[in-house]
Scaffold this motif. Structure first.
Motif, PDB file in Angstrom:
ATOM      1  N   ALA A 100      -8.530  19.553 -13.505  1.00 18.15           N
ATOM      2  CA  ALA A 100      -8.445  19.226 -12.080  1.00 18.15           C
ATOM      3  C   ALA A 100      -8.439  17.716 -11.855  1.00 18.15           C
ATOM      4  CB  ALA A 100      -9.609  19.865 -11.331  1.00 18.15           C
ATOM      5  N   VAL A 101      -9.242  17.004 -12.635  1.00 15.70           N
ATOM      6  CA  VAL A 101      -9.291  15.545 -12.510  1.00 15.70           C
ATOM      7  C   VAL A 101      -7.966  14.932 -12.944  1.00 15.70           C
ATOM      8  CG1 VAL A 101     -10.399  13.433 -13.352  1.00 15.70           C
ATOM      9  CG2 VAL A 101     -11.783  15.425 -12.758  1.00 15.70           C
ATOM     10  N   ARG A 102      -7.417  15.433 -14.065  1.00 17.20           N
ATOM     11  CA  ARG A 102      -6.156  14.867 -14.552  1.00 17.20           C
ATOM     12  C   ARG A 102      -5.013  15.142 -13.590  1.00 17.20           C
ATOM     13  NH1 ARG A 102      -6.688  16.643 -20.973  1.00 17.20           N
ATOM     14  NH2 ARG A 102      -7.985  14.840 -21.612  1.00 17.20           N
ATOM     15  N   ALA A 103      -5.062  16.287 -12.906  1.00 18.64           N
ATOM     16  CA  ALA A 103      -4.003  16.631 -11.963  1.00 18.64           C
ATOM     17  C   ALA A 103      -4.075  15.789 -10.696  1.00 18.64           C
ATOM     18  CB  ALA A 103      -4.078  18.121 -11.612  1.00 18.64           C
ATOM     19  N   ASP A 104      -5.276  15.461 -10.246  1.00 18.25           N
ATOM     20  CA  ASP A 104      -5.459  14.692  -9.006  1.00 18.25           C
ATOM     21  C   ASP A 104      -6.794  13.967  -9.099  1.00 18.25           C
ATOM     22  OD1 ASP A 104      -5.390  13.618  -6.503  1.00 18.25           O
ATOM     23  OD2 ASP A 104      -5.696  15.512  -5.434  1.00 18.25           O
ATOM     24  N   VAL A 105      -6.743  12.686  -9.320  1.00 18.63           N
ATOM     25  CA  VAL A 105      -7.960  11.913  -9.570  1.00 18.63           C
ATOM     26  C   VAL A 105      -8.834  11.928  -8.322  1.00 18.63           C
ATOM     27  CG1 VAL A 105      -8.899   9.647 -10.139  1.00 18.63           C
ATOM     28  CG2 VAL A 105      -6.798  10.435 -11.238  1.00 18.63           C
ATOM     29  N   PRO A 106     -10.110  12.360  -8.443  1.00 20.39           N
ATOM     30  CA  PRO A 106     -11.008  12.436  -7.291  1.00 20.39           C
ATOM     31  C   PRO A 106     -11.800  11.154  -7.090  1.00 20.39           C
ATOM     32  CG  PRO A 106     -12.063  13.435  -9.175  1.00 20.39           C
ATOM     33  CD  PRO A 106     -10.718  12.949  -9.658  1.00 20.39           C
ATOM     34  N   ALA A 107     -12.602  11.133  -6.048  1.00 18.35           N
ATOM     35  CA  ALA A 107     -13.482   9.990  -5.808  1.00 18.35           C
ATOM     36  C   ALA A 107     -14.712  10.041  -6.696  1.00 18.35           C
ATOM     37  CB  ALA A 107     -13.908   9.961  -4.337  1.00 18.35           C
ATOM     38  N   HIS A 135      -5.910   6.479 -16.782  1.00 16.42           N
ATOM     39  CA  HIS A 135      -5.883   6.690 -15.338  1.00 16.42           C
ATOM     40  C   HIS A 135      -7.097   7.468 -14.825  1.00 16.42           C
ATOM     41  CE1 HIS A 135      -4.486  10.827 -16.017  1.00 16.42           C
ATOM     42  NE2 HIS A 135      -4.636  11.049 -14.719  1.00 16.42           N
ATOM     43  N   THR A 136      -7.961   7.984 -15.751  1.00 18.66           N
ATOM     44  CA  THR A 136      -9.194   8.658 -15.326  1.00 18.66           C
ATOM     45  C   THR A 136     -10.446   7.934 -15.810  1.00 18.66           C
ATOM     46  OG1 THR A 136      -9.177  10.101 -17.275  1.00 18.66           O
ATOM     47  CG2 THR A 136      -8.060  10.912 -15.295  1.00 18.66           C
ATOM     48  N   GLU A 157     -13.782  12.638 -22.568  1.00 15.78           N
ATOM     49  CA  GLU A 157     -12.375  12.955 -22.315  1.00 15.78           C
ATOM     50  C   GLU A 157     -11.830  12.116 -21.156  1.00 15.78           C
ATOM     51  OE1 GLU A 157     -10.242  14.803 -23.918  1.00 15.78           O
ATOM     52  OE2 GLU A 157     -11.711  15.359 -25.454  1.00 15.78           O
ATOM     53  N   LEU A 158     -12.614  11.955 -20.112  1.00 21.72           N
ATOM     54  CA  LEU A 158     -12.167  11.155 -18.974  1.00 21.72           C
ATOM     55  C   LEU A 158     -11.950   9.694 -19.357  1.00 21.72           C
ATOM     56  CD1 LEU A 158     -14.457  12.566 -16.122  1.00 21.72           C
ATOM     57  CD2 LEU A 158     -12.018  12.995 -16.445  1.00 21.72           C
ATOM     58  N   GLN A 159     -12.860   9.169 -20.155  1.00 27.96           N
ATOM     59  CA  GLN A 159     -12.763   7.760 -20.545  1.00 27.96           C
ATOM     60  C   GLN A 159     -11.659   7.508 -21.558  1.00 27.96           C
ATOM     61  OE1 GLN A 159     -16.742   6.725 -21.806  1.00 27.96           O
ATOM     62  NE2 GLN A 159     -17.414   6.288 -19.695  1.00 27.96           N
TER      63      GLN A 159
END
Length: 466
Positions: free
Chosen positions: A70-77, A102-103, A96-98
């Motif tokens: 979900a984060v990779r599809a649309d970066v949240p706040a 872009h995340t 994984e995010l780091q």
């Protein structure tokens, strides 16, 4: 304490009377930030959603893998994640995010039942922006989420502004660079700057490592001066040798530049901004013009001396002829003598030009009466005055106008004024010379009833001599 936890736990239960504003948020009728929530406990997901749904759009998922997608599809706040989850847990989710650019900047709040300082430090060291221990109050959750989202917004705004400025700087028609620390490490250099230095990879390198040929050319010394003083430095037509020619060959270049110190939090010059414009062509053209001007002055000086050499014996021969009383051709001899004297005057003028341009003109000052200066000038201009039958009116006191100056030069000035008056006044004109003594000054004027000088030319009449 047990009562407080019980009351908080009761809030996990759905409240049928509470207004559901999620449809409004999804419809976009309320400005909202999206939060991705990852927790394998359905009750906890519902509880967090109810606490935050009135101001945030909560995108809840039962595990870390679904939240990551979900984060990779649309970066949240913000991402809120439980530490202990099957499959991809909270720590693995952060990794994984780091790992993706872009995340990597997305803030993550870890939620865990593990209390204590060590657990919190472990979470923060893993990359979490915040670590919240269960059970927690709704007020605490809201406060921490609001703070993280605000920081995220500020960071995003700063990144946007930095990107905008970077784009502006990169497109600027002048060379721009940013140097950090006492070694002046390149933090930024726009395309124009890179072109000025020969497209060398300088980012992350100290100045003298990126361009070793600058050692001993005064560049680092000027940077040190700006850093120590905290004052900007500007220089025009600074000469430097850069290895930017064919095959890295040394090449002379000239730059106009400014070093601007950028203060750090302590108020010291932590960085220096460089603004540079190349003026090599202009400096080379100016240098060539100066060399040509020097060559012209030297030629005039040489020509003057060479012309004077044959004139001196001619004048001497004419004087000997007069002394010996040689008969015949008396009129022709006078004409030759007068014209040779005129040529001598022209040569002397050439010598004066040479002396003025080289700064070697010598004034022989003495105390004298102004009347003697005017008399000498009238004697020089008399042939033309008589030829054009002008009436000359001299109003110059014979005594009382004492001056300290070069008689020959002053007479030359006065003779030029009288000659011009005689030349540009119709025959039988009126020419007047006056001298007025006022305090420490003497005002001399030469007036006539001729055509005068065009008013449009008067402001530029002396441009040739200044």
């Amino acid at each position: 304490n047990s009562r407080l936890y019980l009351n908080e736990a009761l809030r996990w239960m759905p409240d049928p009377e509470a207004p559901d504003r999620r449809s409004d948020l999804r419809a976009g009728t309320i400005a909202v930030k999206r939060i991705v929530l990852a927790d394998d406990n359905a009750d906890m997901r519902d509880y967090v959603r109810r606490l935050l749904a009135d101001r945030y759009l909560i995108d809840a998922h039962p595990d870390g893998a679904a939240a990551l997608n979900a984060v990779r599809a649309d970066v949240p706040a913000l991402v809120i994640a439980d530490v202990m989850m099957p499959g991809l847990d909270g720590f693995a989710l952060i990794r994984e995010l780091q790992a993706t650019p872009h995340t990597a900047a997305v803030p993550v709040m870890l939620v865990s039942a593990r209390a204590g300082e060590e657990a919190r430090i472990e979470g923060l060291q893993a990359g979490a922006s915040e670590y919240l221990v269960k059970p927690f109050s709704g007020r605490e959750l809201r406060a921490r989420v609001d703070a993280l989202v605000l920081r995220s917004e500020i960071r995003a705004a700063q990144q946007t502004e930095a990107a905008r400025l970077s784009h502006i700087f990169s497109q600027a028609p002048v060379g721009l660079a940013m140097l950090r620390g006492p070694e002046y490490v390149y933090e930024f250099a726009n395309q124009t700057y890179l072109e000025l230095i020969g497209h060398r990879p300088v980012l992350g390198k100290p100045v003298l490592q990126a361009m070793p040929e600058l050692a001993g050319q005064g560049v680092k010394e000027l940077l040190d001066l700006v850093r120590d003083s905290g004052q900007p430095f500007k220089h025009d037509s600074f000469r430097v040798t850069l290895n930017r020619g064919a095959g890295g060959a040394p090449q002379e270049a000239f730059f106009n530049f400014v070093y601007q110190p950028i203060p750090d939090d302590a108020g010291e010059a932590g960085s220096i901004a460089v603004v540079a414009v190349e003026v090599t062509e202009l400096a080379s053209a100016r240098r060539d013009a100066e060399a040509a001007n020097r060559a012209k002055d030297e030629f005039i000086a040489m020509l003057s001396h060479e012309l004077r050499n044959p004139l001196s014996p001619i004048l001497t021969a004419l004087q000997l002829m007069r002394l010996r009383g040689v008969d015949g051709a008396e009129r022709e001899r006078h004409i030759i003598e007068r014209q040779v004297s005129h040529l001598v005057g022209l040569v002397d003028d050439l010598l004066d030009v040479s002396r003025i341009t080289t700064g070697k003109i010598e004034l022989r000052k003495q105390h004298l009466e102004l009347a003697d200066v005017v008399g000498s000038a009238v004697e020089t201009a008399s042939p033309l005055l008589e030829q054009r039958q002008h009436h000359l009116d001299l109003q110059v006191p014979r005594h009382g106008c004492s001056i300290h100056g070069d008689k020959e030069r002053l007479s030359q000035v006065m003779a030029n004024l009288l000659t011009n008056a005689a030349k540009y006044t119709e025959p039988r004109g009126q020419i007047q010379v006056t001298a007025v003594h006022e305090g420490d000054w003497i005002t001399i004027s030469v007036s006539d009833n001729g055509s005068g000088i065009d008013p449009d030319l008067q402001p530029r009449i002396f441009d040739l001599f200044t």
